[in-house]
Scaffold this motif. Sequence first.
Motif, short mmCIF file in Angstrom:
data_model
loop_
_atom_site.label_atom_id
_atom_site.label_comp_id
_atom_site.label_asym_id
_atom_site.label_seq_id
_atom_site.Cartn_x
_atom_site.Cartn_y
_atom_site.Cartn_z
N PHE A 28 -9.44 21.17 -20.27
CA PHE A 28 -10.27 21.98 -21.17
C PHE A 28 -11.57 22.41 -20.50
O PHE A 28 -12.05 23.54 -20.71
CB PHE A 28 -10.56 21.20 -22.45
CG PHE A 28 -9.34 20.93 -23.28
CD1 PHE A 28 -8.41 21.92 -23.53
CD2 PHE A 28 -9.11 19.67 -23.81
CE1 PHE A 28 -7.28 21.67 -24.29
CE2 PHE A 28 -7.99 19.40 -24.58
CZ PHE A 28 -7.06 20.41 -24.81
N HIS A 29 -12.15 21.53 -19.70
CA HIS A 29 -13.39 21.85 -19.01
C HIS A 29 -13.17 22.97 -17.99
O HIS A 29 -14.00 23.88 -17.86
CB HIS A 29 -13.89 20.59 -18.30
CG HIS A 29 -15.18 20.76 -17.57
ND1 HIS A 29 -16.40 20.85 -18.19
CD2 HIS A 29 -15.45 20.86 -16.24
CE1 HIS A 29 -17.36 20.99 -17.30
NE2 HIS A 29 -16.81 21.01 -16.10
N THR B 34 -12.83 26.23 -19.78
CA THR B 34 -14.15 26.66 -20.25
C THR B 34 -14.89 27.43 -19.16
O THR B 34 -15.36 28.56 -19.38
CB THR B 34 -14.99 25.45 -20.68
OG1 THR B 34 -14.33 24.77 -21.75
CG2 THR B 34 -16.38 25.88 -21.13
N ALA C 162 -13.55 30.49 -23.73
CA ALA C 162 -14.40 29.45 -23.16
C ALA C 162 -14.97 28.56 -24.25
O ALA C 162 -15.03 27.33 -24.11
CB ALA C 162 -15.52 30.08 -22.33
N ALA C 163 -15.42 29.15 -25.36
CA ALA C 163 -15.99 28.37 -26.46
C ALA C 163 -14.94 27.47 -27.10
O ALA C 163 -15.23 26.30 -27.40
CB ALA C 163 -16.59 29.32 -27.50
N ALA D 28 -12.21 26.26 -25.70
CA ALA D 28 -11.88 25.19 -24.76
C ALA D 28 -12.99 24.15 -24.70
O ALA D 28 -12.73 22.94 -24.59
CB ALA D 28 -11.62 25.77 -23.37
N SER D 29 -14.25 24.60 -24.78
CA SER D 29 -15.36 23.66 -24.79
C SER D 29 -15.32 22.76 -26.03
O SER D 29 -15.60 21.56 -25.95
CB SER D 29 -16.69 24.42 -24.72
OG SER D 29 -17.78 23.53 -24.74
N ILE E 62 -19.78 19.98 -24.00
CA ILE E 62 -20.65 21.15 -24.16
C ILE E 62 -21.90 21.02 -23.29
O ILE E 62 -22.43 22.02 -22.81
CB ILE E 62 -21.05 21.36 -25.63
CG1 ILE E 62 -21.87 22.65 -25.80
CG2 ILE E 62 -21.81 20.17 -26.19
CD1 ILE E 62 -21.14 23.90 -25.45
N PRO F 66 -20.93 21.96 -19.30
CA PRO F 66 -20.72 23.40 -19.14
C PRO F 66 -21.98 24.21 -19.42
O PRO F 66 -22.26 25.20 -18.74
CB PRO F 66 -19.62 23.71 -20.16
CG PRO F 66 -18.89 22.43 -20.33
CD PRO F 66 -19.93 21.36 -20.20
N PHE G 75 -16.94 27.71 -31.41
CA PHE G 75 -17.11 26.31 -31.01
C PHE G 75 -17.28 25.40 -32.22
O PHE G 75 -16.62 24.36 -32.35
CB PHE G 75 -18.31 26.19 -30.08
CG PHE G 75 -18.67 24.79 -29.72
CD1 PHE G 75 -18.07 24.15 -28.64
CD2 PHE G 75 -19.61 24.07 -30.47
CE1 PHE G 75 -18.39 22.84 -28.32
CE2 PHE G 75 -19.94 22.77 -30.15
CZ PHE G 75 -19.32 22.15 -29.07
#
Length: 566
Positions: A141-142, A145, A165-166, A168-169, A181, A184, A211
Amino acid sequence: MSSPVTRRGATAIFILAILVLTFVPLALRPLFNLNEGLYAEAAREMLAHNPMIPRLDGMPYLEKPPILYWLIMLSYKIFGIGKFAARVPSALAALGTLLVVTRFARGRLREPLWPAVIMFSSIGFYMMSQLVMFDMTFTLFHTITLLAFYAYIERPEEPSRLMLAAAASALACLTKGLIGIVLPGFIVIAFLALERRTIRWRPFLAAWGVFLVIALPWHIWMVLHVPGFFDRYIIQEHFDRFLGTLKPMDYRRPPFYYNFEHLLLGIFPWTPFFLEAFIRRRPYDRLDRFLLIWAAAYLIFFTLSQTSSSYYMLPALPALALFLGRALPDLEGRSLRRLLAAFAVLCVIAGVVALYIPHTAMRPYLLVAALIYLGFFLAALWERRPRTMRVLPTAAVGSLAAFIALFLAFSIAHPNRYATKDLAMALLPHLTPHSYVFVAHHYEDLSSLDFYLHRPIYVFDPRQGDLYYGIRHYPKAHRLITGKALVALARRRPVFIVGSIKNQAAWARYGHFHVVASNGRDVAVENTLPKGRRPRGAHHPVAAGARARILHAPAPAGPAGRRHAG
């Protein structure tokens, strides 16, 4: 240059090697104690009780968020409860990370498969793909992101990449906490500041909405339903752990070079190649700077933190692999052969060092590992360009395969060094529904007992650690007992003590015990009840009025001897 047919054939062989080396070993060794035993058991208990609240030994366990547990629970549903199913999510996350990095590399790297080759053949990345740990899922996930964010920077007219990206974060936060969060965000801010770029605030506000919609519901539900959740999970597990004020202290402050050392070890055997690329690749372009900021953020953050572990550097490996994948094809023949020669010297030094390590059982395996990498990279050393760049990935994956075989040989030859499966299987026939199983002092050291015995484990003379939250907030589920209370209990009830064989003699003061199972490292002993004394029905272990202090625990639940795969 290789033909398209040859390239497709090599790619197919590489994919087949990845699948075989990733999934076959998952079922070939028992669950390790500490983290593997803890997390596999927590997912099993969530499956049996409440899927929202992580549980361990019957009590809420709030050190980590739920995503990995949910994935393991799904795997249990598909494959059955066992070690293979518990490890499948980490293996799939590793494959997902390889796919994401390869997809990103297309159109940006001359050889888009190189980062995947580098990552998969790195010992740190591969080993984490085989363990029941949160870090590989978090890395997936990182990575999504940060790579989605960079893709958005390249094409800001496509805000869907920023939304990805949001999302996945948020999933990273549900995998390993606020670091999903915080880091990143740190990387993004540092990159934008270095590049002197401005951002449009409306897409970022929309991304924050995405997010929050994903990350907040579970946290809100836990705050409303679990007493002390905010203090334990947010304050203690994040801020107190970072600042070194967590109580009880279950970690130690590593030396300042610890994270740098493990970052370079994690990407082994590509370490000298990365150092060469870092020193000689000039000037750095925008993508190079982004990748280096990504890796540097992990070094800085966990060097400042009062606690760290070797696997904390795992999410930085995709950045190193992409950076090296861009630089490696540009290395000239003489430079590449010089690097391979230096690597061969390092292997020889590692082999000599292996002869003197204190763990005698590991010496021959480490020596053979050094010889494996020495042999494969000597083969690449004598190749000439342009064939060297085709031999090198074969040497890397081949050496990894040999290393895996060696690792499995060690696990089979020494199955009890880090696992309790054999001990648990030998103990099961002696247990009854009314037996009490106690771990001496440290629950974490034998944490896979829960998983294999399928019953609650009690702890006497405890040194609190992973059970700390449940101990404080759920007194009716306490699993702790003092030595004096154990003496009173052993006079009337079947009691088993499991612990290090070195401490066995000290247990004599708690009653008369005899050995029922041993694996050479740990031992299980059973009390000898007085003649004519038969165990009564299940009830509270200490009689009313007993002066010895015990923290209340319900009687063991479920029939003894119930097994599951693995």
